[in-house]
Design an enzyme around this catalytic site. Structure first.
Site, PDB file in Angstrom:
ATOM      1  N   HIS A  54      55.362  38.136  34.430  1.00 18.32           N
ATOM      2  CA  HIS A  54      54.590  38.628  32.584  1.00 18.32           C
ATOM      3  C   HIS A  54      53.203  39.148  32.917  1.00 18.32           C
ATOM      4  O   HIS A  54      51.991  38.707  33.425  1.00 18.32           O
ATOM      5  CB  HIS A  54      54.676  37.864  31.892  1.00 18.32           C
ATOM      6  CG  HIS A  54      56.457  37.496  32.360  1.00 18.32           C
ATOM      7  ND1 HIS A  54      57.358  38.220  31.385  1.00 18.32           N
ATOM      8  CD2 HIS A  54      56.751  35.757  31.633  1.00 18.32           C
ATOM      9  CE1 HIS A  54      58.172  37.785  31.866  1.00 18.32           C
ATOM     10  NE2 HIS A  54      57.618  36.127  31.384  1.00 18.32           N
ATOM     11  N   HIS A 110      58.434  44.689  31.819  1.00 18.65           N
ATOM     12  CA  HIS A 110      58.795  44.520  30.676  1.00 18.65           C
ATOM     13  C   HIS A 110      59.095  45.373  29.906  1.00 18.65           C
ATOM     14  O   HIS A 110      60.052  44.895  28.509  1.00 18.65           O
ATOM     15  CB  HIS A 110      59.429  43.017  30.858  1.00 18.65           C
ATOM     16  CG  HIS A 110      59.594  42.173  31.707  1.00 18.65           C
ATOM     17  ND1 HIS A 110      58.875  40.716  32.393  1.00 18.65           N
ATOM     18  CD2 HIS A 110      61.073  41.788  32.872  1.00 18.65           C
ATOM     19  CE1 HIS A 110      58.875  39.770  33.361  1.00 18.65           C
ATOM     20  NE2 HIS A 110      60.507  40.500  33.795  1.00 18.65           N
ATOM     21  N   CYS A 144      54.470  43.881  28.164  1.00 19.73           N
ATOM     22  CA  CYS A 144      54.424  43.090  29.952  1.00 19.73           C
ATOM     23  C   CYS A 144      55.068  44.270  29.685  1.00 19.73           C
ATOM     24  O   CYS A 144      56.325  44.609  30.210  1.00 19.73           O
ATOM     25  CB  CYS A 144      55.186  42.197  29.655  1.00 19.73           C
ATOM     26  SG  CYS A 144      55.885  41.741  31.238  1.00 19.73           S
ATOM     27  N   MET A 204      60.181  43.625  25.888  1.00 16.94           N
ATOM     28  CA  MET A 204      59.121  42.304  25.824  1.00 16.94           C
ATOM     29  C   MET A 204      57.350  43.561  25.558  1.00 16.94           C
ATOM     30  O   MET A 204      56.135  44.121  26.102  1.00 16.94           O
ATOM     31  CB  MET A 204      58.487  42.348  26.796  1.00 16.94           C
ATOM     32  CG  MET A 204      57.360  41.053  27.289  1.00 16.94           C
ATOM     33  SD  MET A 204      57.314  40.175  28.684  1.00 16.94           S
ATOM     34  CE  MET A 204      56.428  38.669  28.470  1.00 16.94           C
TER      35      MET A 204
END
Length: 144
Positions: free
Chosen positions: A63, A103, A100, A108
């Site tokens: 991440h 993601h 992120c 995210m």
């Protein structure tokens, strides 16, 4: 001499007062939260004051944090490296939209609101969002 001492004392008080009020908010970057949601930040909508810092803490290596949109006058930093902790001090009031990078399509994302200023809400609403992030961004903006 007394005047200089008094002025110095006032300066020290003001300086120390500003330091005392600045805070740091921790946000974890997680593969899964306690309710079973995958690829999330522990806090997706954060309200802070100008001068406060947000610290993103990775709970796994995959991440990062990339600020996608921000108020005018804020110099957007480069995206952070995957799996690395990052801290950013927010001094310009307004809404900040971040994700992120790996993601973002999974939703995210997160928002930071500084000093309760939502004047750039329309700009944030028009910012790029992919996959599940589109619906989540709309929902987060709806909470403001």
């Amino acid at each position: 001499m007394k005047a200089i001492g008094f002025i110095g004392l006032v300066f020290a008080f003001v300086f120390m007062s500003n330091l005392a009020y600045a805070k740091t908010v921790d946000i974890e970057m997680m593969n899964k939260d306690g309710s079973g949601r995958k690829m999330v930040y522990s806090q997706e909508l954060v309200h802070i004051d100008a001068g406060d810092t947000v610290k993103w803490i990775p709970t796994s290596k995959g991440h990062n944090v990339e600020i996608v949109a921000a108020p005018e006058g804020f110099d957007i930093p480069k995206k952070s490296k995957n799996g690395k902790e990052v801290s950013i001090e927010f001094t310009v009031p307004g809404i900040y939209y971040y994700w992120c990078t790996p993601h973002k399509g999974m939703g995210m994302i997160g928002l930071i609101v500084v000093d309760g200023d939502t004047s750039n809400k329309d700009v944030i609403a028009k910012a790029k969002a992919l996959g599940k992030s589109k619906k989540k961004l709309k929902a987060l903006l709806g909470e403001l």
